[in-house]
Scaffold this active site. Sequence first.
Site, PDB file in Angstrom:
ATOM      1  N   LYS A 183      41.932  38.964  39.370  1.00 37.61           N
ATOM      2  CA  LYS A 183      41.653  37.918  40.365  1.00 37.61           C
ATOM      3  C   LYS A 183      41.033  36.718  39.654  1.00 37.61           C
ATOM      4  O   LYS A 183      40.080  36.864  38.863  1.00 37.61           O
ATOM      5  CB  LYS A 183      40.683  38.503  41.404  1.00 37.61           C
ATOM      6  CG  LYS A 183      40.749  37.850  42.759  1.00 37.61           C
ATOM      7  CD  LYS A 183      39.907  38.657  43.755  1.00 37.61           C
ATOM      8  CE  LYS A 183      39.914  38.025  45.123  1.00 37.61           C
ATOM      9  NZ  LYS A 183      38.999  38.710  46.051  1.00 37.61           N
TER      10      LYS A 183
HETATM   11  O1  G3P Z   1      37.537  38.809  49.208  1.00 41.87           O
HETATM   12  C1  G3P Z   1      37.651  37.508  49.664  1.00 41.87           C
HETATM   13  C2  G3P Z   1      37.397  37.309  51.134  1.00 41.87           C
HETATM   14  O2  G3P Z   1      38.105  38.243  51.885  1.00 41.87           O
HETATM   15  C3  G3P Z   1      35.967  37.118  51.516  1.00 41.87           C
HETATM   16  O3  G3P Z   1      35.763  37.113  52.907  1.00 41.87           O
HETATM   17  O4  G3P Z   1      34.337  37.114  54.921  1.00 41.87           O
HETATM   18  O5  G3P Z   1      33.321  36.655  52.668  1.00 41.87           O
HETATM   19  O6  G3P Z   1      34.761  34.962  53.757  1.00 41.87           O
HETATM   20  P1  G3P Z   1      34.480  36.431  53.594  1.00 41.87           P
END
Ligand code: G3P
Length: 220
Positions: free
Chosen positions: A83
């Site tokens: 990633k």
């Molecule tokens: O892994 C990346 C993403 O899914 C993060 O989500 O909820 O922290 O914006 P969030």
Amino acid sequence: MKIFADTADIAAIERLARSGLIDGVTTNPTLIARSGRPFLDVVTEIAALVEGPVSAEVSGTEFDQMMREADILRNLAPNICVKLPLTVDGLRACKQLSSEGTRTNVTLCFSVNQALLAAKAGATFISPFVGRLDDIGLDGTDLLQDIRVIYDNYPELDTHILAASLRTPNHVSAAARIGADAATMPPEVIDKLASHPLTTSGLQMFLKDWAETGQSILPR
Ligand code: G3P
């Protein structure tokens, strides 16, 4: 649409992998920090629990460090997907890793032009962050839709749209309606996908009526 668990919680991944509901796992530095465990150990354990891709993020911001870290990550297990942040250095690393046959997930995508560049760099996955756009008053699903349109305009681009930062079942159904190739979400959201109050109440009624028959399918 593939469903990935967005977590570094080993117990949750074990449970979901057993259920057969997940096709892979995504992690990020925040999730790793939350686990309180060494990054390489956690990622290695996760990669042994699922057959599908496991995204593990580099910590460097410059090309050389990203490449050195990516080399360690991709050697942890065959299903590791490196990633990378959506920066110029991240895209350069993406192009280099893709040319070497390493799977990549370009993350922190907030615009359609970023998604176009990631696809041109050969990304396996692009991760548009739906919930974080909603957080600032935009509609994150519009971005998914726009990326779907531009990727479909150019069939030579074979990057998969991995809808990320999904917080609710509505986000997930919107991603599926748009035609995202994959969606990643916390385990709690995966659990919510399977539940409906009418399923719960209907099952309770069936169980009560069945008990009244006094029968048993299994031999007593
Ligand atoms: O892994 C990346 C993403 O899914 C993060 O989500 O909820 O922290 O914006 P969030």
